[in-house]
Write a protein that holds these residues in place. Structure first.
Motif, PDB file in Angstrom:
ATOM      1  N   ARG A  98       0.827  -1.196   0.000  1.00 13.14           N
ATOM      2  CA  ARG A  98       0.000   0.000   0.000  1.00 13.14           C
ATOM      3  C   ARG A  98       0.869   1.258   0.000  1.00 13.14           C
ATOM      4  O   ARG A  98       1.728   1.437   0.854  1.00 13.14           O
ATOM      5  N   GLY A  99       0.634   2.105  -0.967  1.00 16.32           N
ATOM      6  CA  GLY A  99       1.377   3.352  -1.066  1.00 16.32           C
ATOM      7  C   GLY A  99       2.711   3.221  -1.754  1.00 16.32           C
ATOM      8  O   GLY A  99       3.413   4.222  -1.951  1.00 16.32           O
ATOM      9  N   LYS A 100       3.088   1.980  -2.133  1.00 15.85           N
ATOM     10  CA  LYS A 100       4.401   1.773  -2.763  1.00 15.85           C
ATOM     11  C   LYS A 100       4.295   1.388  -4.229  1.00 15.85           C
ATOM     12  O   LYS A 100       5.270   1.463  -4.956  1.00 15.85           O
ATOM     13  N   GLY A 101       3.124   0.943  -4.655  1.00 14.10           N
ATOM     14  CA  GLY A 101       2.986   0.528  -6.039  1.00 14.10           C
ATOM     15  C   GLY A 101       3.437  -0.905  -6.233  1.00 14.10           C
ATOM     16  O   GLY A 101       3.713  -1.636  -5.285  1.00 14.10           O
ATOM     17  N   LYS A 102       3.526  -1.303  -7.502  1.00 14.67           N
ATOM     18  CA  LYS A 102       3.909  -2.673  -7.836  1.00 14.67           C
ATOM     19  C   LYS A 102       4.868  -2.660  -9.013  1.00 14.67           C
ATOM     20  O   LYS A 102       4.549  -2.197 -10.092  1.00 14.67           O
ATOM     21  N   SER A 103       6.087  -3.132  -8.777  1.00 19.22           N
ATOM     22  CA  SER A 103       7.068  -3.310  -9.835  1.00 19.22           C
ATOM     23  C   SER A 103       8.103  -4.296  -9.328  1.00 19.22           C
ATOM     24  O   SER A 103       8.173  -4.587  -8.135  1.00 19.22           O
ATOM     25  N   ASP A 104       8.928  -4.816 -10.228  1.00 21.06           N
ATOM     26  CA  ASP A 104       9.963  -5.762  -9.828  1.00 21.06           C
ATOM     27  C   ASP A 104      10.960  -5.105  -8.883  1.00 21.06           C
ATOM     28  O   ASP A 104      11.413  -5.718  -7.905  1.00 21.06           O
ATOM     29  N   ALA A 105      11.314  -3.848  -9.163  1.00 19.51           N
ATOM     30  CA  ALA A 105      12.270  -3.145  -8.307  1.00 19.51           C
ATOM     31  C   ALA A 105      11.695  -2.931  -6.909  1.00 19.51           C
ATOM     32  O   ALA A 105      12.403  -3.077  -5.902  1.00 19.51           O
ATOM     33  N   ILE A 106      10.410  -2.619  -6.830  1.00 17.16           N
ATOM     34  CA  ILE A 106       9.773  -2.442  -5.529  1.00 17.16           C
ATOM     35  C   ILE A 106       9.743  -3.758  -4.768  1.00 17.16           C
ATOM     36  O   ILE A 106       9.998  -3.807  -3.556  1.00 17.16           O
ATOM     37  N   ASP A 107       9.455  -4.834  -5.462  1.00 15.64           N
ATOM     38  CA  ASP A 107       9.416  -6.142  -4.797  1.00 15.64           C
ATOM     39  C   ASP A 107      10.799  -6.537  -4.274  1.00 15.64           C
ATOM     40  O   ASP A 107      10.918  -7.138  -3.201  1.00 15.64           O
ATOM     41  N   ALA A 108      11.851  -6.211  -5.031  1.00 19.62           N
ATOM     42  CA  ALA A 108      13.203  -6.503  -4.561  1.00 19.62           C
ATOM     43  C   ALA A 108      13.515  -5.692  -3.307  1.00 19.62           C
ATOM     44  O   ALA A 108      14.138  -6.193  -2.360  1.00 19.62           O
ATOM     45  N   HIS A 109      13.075  -4.439  -3.279  1.00 18.85           N
ATOM     46  CA  HIS A 109      13.298  -3.593  -2.099  1.00 18.85           C
ATOM     47  C   HIS A 109      12.491  -4.109  -0.909  1.00 18.85           C
ATOM     48  O   HIS A 109      12.995  -4.113   0.232  1.00 18.85           O
ATOM     49  N   LEU A 110      11.270  -4.558  -1.148  1.00 23.03           N
ATOM     50  CA  LEU A 110      10.464  -5.121  -0.065  1.00 23.03           C
ATOM     51  C   LEU A 110      11.097  -6.392   0.488  1.00 23.03           C
ATOM     52  O   LEU A 110      10.992  -6.682   1.684  1.00 23.03           O
ATOM     53  N   ALA A 111      11.771  -7.164  -0.377  1.00 17.95           N
ATOM     54  CA  ALA A 111      12.478  -8.352   0.097  1.00 17.95           C
ATOM     55  C   ALA A 111      13.619  -7.960   1.025  1.00 17.95           C
ATOM     56  O   ALA A 111      13.911  -8.653   2.014  1.00 17.95           O
ATOM     57  N   VAL A 112      14.270  -6.847   0.734  1.00 21.18           N
ATOM     58  CA  VAL A 112      15.323  -6.332   1.612  1.00 21.18           C
ATOM     59  C   VAL A 112      14.742  -5.963   2.970  1.00 21.18           C
ATOM     60  O   VAL A 112      15.245  -6.365   4.022  1.00 21.18           O
TER      61      VAL A 112
END
Length: 351
Positions: A98-112
Motif C-alpha cells: 500500500r502506497g508503494k505501487g507494484k514493480s519488480d524493483a519495488i518487490d526486490a526492495h520489499l524483500a530487503v
C-alpha cells in the motif's frame, strides 16, 4: 531477540522471474547500494556474485529470495555454493504494498526490508534439495494425477448416466478395476446408433485411463513411503499419519534441519523453526488439518481419522462437558496434533 540487521553488513533482495531476476543490494538501514537485473542463467548468477564480491572480502551478506524453490531455485543454489546465506522471502502482502505501487524493483526492495525485520535466530532457509525435494515433486505429481482422475471419473459417470438402465446403475456404483475393465472391453450390439458408438469409444478411452491413474497413485504412495521412512523413521507409525500426510508434513516442516549450523542452546526446541511457527500455515498444523479434518462435520467426535482414537474421544468428551463448542475443540485438537508431529519431526530429522 537479535534482529538480522544487527549481525550482517548487507542484504540482497531478489524478486525472481522465469527469464530474469530483479536485484537490490542494500545496507543494514535498507538504503540501496546497487540495483541490477540479471538473467536467470549461469551468466546472470556470476554477475551477481561478482557484485557481492565487490562489497568487500569480509562483508557478511544475506540474500532474501522470493521464489527460491521455483524460478529462483538455480540462483539460490549458486548463492549457497558461493557461501552466501539464502533465506526464503514470502511474497509481499497487499498491506505491505500500500502506497508503494507494484514493480519488480519495488518487490526486490520489499524483500530487503522483510529480511532486515527478521529474528536472526529464526530465519527461514529454502527447503532443501535431495530427499525433501523428491517428496515435493512426488506430492505435486500426486495432486495432478488426483485432479485428472477426478475429472475423468466425473466424465465417465456422466456418459454412463446418459446410457441405458445398466449403464445408469454402473454410474451410481463403485468404479472398481473389474468394472472399468468390463466397460473398456464391452462391445455394443449391432446395429448401434452413431451416438452410442461415440459414447462407447469415449468410455473405452476413459476406463483404462482411470485404471492407469490408480496404478500411478499406488506407485506414488510407495515412493513417498520409502522416502518418508528414510527421512523420519517411525513417522507413519503415528496414529492417523499415512505416507501422503507424512510427506506433506516433512515438506512443510520448515527449512533444512541440517542447515542450522549456528550454535544452539540445549534447551532450544528446533533447529530452524519454533513450535508456534510449525503450527501455522504452511506448517504442520495446516497439513494435518487438511488431511485429517478436511471433511470434519460439526460434531468433533465424528471427525474422520481421529474419531476412533481413544485419547481423542476422551478429550472430546471432557471438553464438551466443559462447555467448549465443536469448533473450539477441533482447533485444540489440531494444535495438539501439530505439536506431536512437530516433536516427532524435530527429533527424527535432527538425528
Amino acid at each position: 531477540m537479535t534482529m538480522l540487521a544487527e549481525v550482517i553488513d548487507a542484504v540482497i533482495g531478489i524478486d525472481t522471474h522465469r527469464d530474469s531476476h530483479e536485484v537490490e543490494i542494500a545496507d543494514v538501514a535498507g538504503r540501496p547500494i546497487t540495483t541490477m537485473r540479471i538473467s536467470n542463467d549461469s551468466a546472470g548468477f556470476t554477475r551477481l556474485l561478482a557484485a557481492i564480491t565487490d562489497l568487500g572480502p569480509e562483508i557478511r551478506a544475506v540474500a532474501s529470495v522470493e521464489g527460491s524453490r521455483s524460478y529462483g531455485a538455480g540462483l539460490a543454489r549458486a548463492l549457497s555454493a558461493a557461501g552466501v546465506q539464502v533465506i526464503e522471502c514470502e511474497q509481499p502482502r497487499r498491506a505491505q504494498r500500500r502506497g508503494k505501487g507494484k514493480s519488480d524493483a519495488i518487490d526486490a526492495h520489499l524483500a530487503v526490508l522483510a529480511a532486515l525485520r527478521l529474528d536472526a535466530d529464526q530465519l527461514t532457509a529454502p527447503r532443501a534439495d535431495g530427499d525433501r525435494e523428491a517428496l515435493r515433486i512426488l506430492l505435486v505429481a500426486r495432486q495432478e494425477i488426483t485432479v485428472m482422475r477426478t475429472a475423468q471419473t466425473n466424465r465417465l459417470r456422466a456418459l454412463l448416466l446418459a446410457g441405458d438402465n445398466t449403464d445408469r446403475q454402473a454410474a451410481r456404483g463403485s468404479l472398481t478395476q473389474r468394472s472399468l475393465a468390463a466397460l473398456a472391453e464391452r462391445e455394443l450390439p449391432a446395429p448401434a446408433a452413431r451416438e452410442q458408438l461415440v459414447r462407447q469409444a469415449e468410455i473405452r478411452r476413459l476406463a483404462p485411463a482411470l485404471t492407469q491413474a490408480e496404478r500411478e497413485l499406488k506407485e506414488n504412495r510407495a515412493q513417498l513411503l520409502a522416502i518418508v521412512d528414510d527421512i523420519a523413521p517411525g513417522l507413519t507409525s503415528r496414529y492417523g499419519v499415512g505416507p501422503v500426510s507424512a510427506a506433506q508434513a516433512i515438506v512443510s516442516f520448515s527449512t533444512r534441519a541440517d542447515a542450522a549450523t549456528r550454535p544452539r542452546s540445549p534447551h532450544s526446541a528446533a533447529p530452524t523453526r519454533s513450535r508456534q511457527a510449525a503450527a501455522k500455515p504452511p506448517g504442520t498444523a495446516s497439513t494435518v488439518a487438511a488431511t485429517a479434518h478436511s471433511t470434519a462435520p460439526s460434531t468433533p467426535s465424528r471427525s474422520p481419522g481421529y474419531g476412533n482414537c481413544p485419547r481423542t474421544r476422551a478429550y472430546i468428551d471432557r471438553r464438551t462437558a466443559e462447555g467448549k463448542t465443536p469448533r473450539e475443540i477441533r482447533r485444540c485438537l489440531k494444535r495438539y496434533i501439530a505439536r506431536e508431529l512437530y516433536r516427532t519431526l524435530n527429533t527424527a530429522m535432527t538425528a
